[in-house]
Design a protein around this motif. Sequence first.
Motif, PDB file in Angstrom:
ATOM      1  N   ALA A 113       0.836  -1.197   0.000  1.00  0.00           N
ATOM      2  CA  ALA A 113       0.000   0.000   0.000  1.00  0.00           C
ATOM      3  C   ALA A 113       0.875   1.252   0.000  1.00  0.00           C
ATOM      4  O   ALA A 113       0.624   2.202  -0.753  1.00  0.00           O
ATOM      5  N   MET A 114       1.925   1.220   0.820  1.00  0.00           N
ATOM      6  CA  MET A 114       2.844   2.362   0.891  1.00  0.00           C
ATOM      7  C   MET A 114       3.504   2.588  -0.472  1.00  0.00           C
ATOM      8  O   MET A 114       3.651   3.734  -0.909  1.00  0.00           O
ATOM      9  N   GLU A 115       3.888   1.512  -1.147  1.00  0.00           N
ATOM     10  CA  GLU A 115       4.481   1.638  -2.484  1.00  0.00           C
ATOM     11  C   GLU A 115       3.506   2.312  -3.457  1.00  0.00           C
ATOM     12  O   GLU A 115       3.909   3.159  -4.260  1.00  0.00           O
ATOM     13  N   LYS A 122      -3.248  10.081   3.472  1.00  0.00           N
ATOM     14  CA  LYS A 122      -3.385   8.620   3.604  1.00  0.00           C
ATOM     15  C   LYS A 122      -2.035   7.980   3.905  1.00  0.00           C
ATOM     16  O   LYS A 122      -1.933   7.076   4.727  1.00  0.00           O
ATOM     17  N   ARG A 123      -0.994   8.454   3.237  1.00  0.00           N
ATOM     18  CA  ARG A 123       0.347   7.907   3.439  1.00  0.00           C
ATOM     19  C   ARG A 123       0.822   8.159   4.874  1.00  0.00           C
ATOM     20  O   ARG A 123       1.367   7.263   5.520  1.00  0.00           O
ATOM     21  N   LEU A 124       0.605   9.365   5.364  1.00  0.00           N
ATOM     22  CA  LEU A 124       1.011   9.687   6.740  1.00  0.00           C
ATOM     23  C   LEU A 124       0.233   8.855   7.755  1.00  0.00           C
ATOM     24  O   LEU A 124       0.791   8.376   8.742  1.00  0.00           O
ATOM     25  N   ARG A 125      -1.057   8.677   7.510  1.00  0.00           N
ATOM     26  CA  ARG A 125      -1.872   7.865   8.405  1.00  0.00           C
ATOM     27  C   ARG A 125      -1.378   6.423   8.404  1.00  0.00           C
ATOM     28  O   ARG A 125      -1.271   5.780   9.442  1.00  0.00           O
ATOM     29  N   LEU A 126      -1.043   5.915   7.215  1.00  0.00           N
ATOM     30  CA  LEU A 126      -0.529   4.556   7.109  1.00  0.00           C
ATOM     31  C   LEU A 126       0.825   4.433   7.807  1.00  0.00           C
ATOM     32  O   LEU A 126       1.077   3.439   8.494  1.00  0.00           O
ATOM     33  N   LEU A 127       1.676   5.433   7.670  1.00  0.00           N
ATOM     34  CA  LEU A 127       2.963   5.418   8.390  1.00  0.00           C
ATOM     35  C   LEU A 127       2.740   5.314   9.897  1.00  0.00           C
ATOM     36  O   LEU A 127       3.431   4.564  10.589  1.00  0.00           O
ATOM     37  N   GLY A 128       1.766   6.068  10.404  1.00  0.00           N
ATOM     38  CA  GLY A 128       1.438   6.010  11.833  1.00  0.00           C
ATOM     39  C   GLY A 128       0.957   4.622  12.240  1.00  0.00           C
ATOM     40  O   GLY A 128       1.327   4.105  13.286  1.00  0.00           O
TER      41      GLY A 128
END
Length: 191
Positions: free
Chosen positions: A148-150, A168-174
Amino acid sequence: MTEEKNTTEKTEIKQKELEAAEKTEEHEDPGQLLLSAGETNDYEDKLRLYDKALNLDPLHFDAWLQKGFVLDRLGRSQEALECYNKALEIEPEHLGIKCLKGFAYSNLKEHEKAIECYDEVLKVNSDDIFSLYQKGLVLENLGRYGEAMEAYDRALEVDPTDALIREKRLRLLGLIYKKGTLIDSPDSDFN
């Protein structure tokens, strides 16, 4: 005798009204019906107008596309897929329909099929933001956080200003940081 004459006249009037209605219907334009559908906020009216357009022209691409979109919005994603497939019979290489099919499959929780649809688009247009974003969402829902990050990273390469994807990327990183893994697994809380 007068009663019989009145009945005959009424029948003739009804017959003329039916004939006039049929002539009007024959002269309706599918494009005009789609414009009318675009002017209403009632989804059932939209569907009625799309069906009417498709009765006049069963190969009207936009009618199939728009009918599918409305059906998906109504939670009738399986029916939407049928419309999208009809549209693809008319225009087999249309990437927008393939994206919409991915969205419908996602709504049906058929995530692998959704990913296949997005990948099909990305093979032709690797910069398709919608497909990259939607693929990222599906992969995230599957707990495949690294993939997903990719997808999000690739989307941001294409458009670094897209605030929604960055969010979305920042939320996923968290989430990854909290879980301590790129994969959502039953034992991920023990890492």
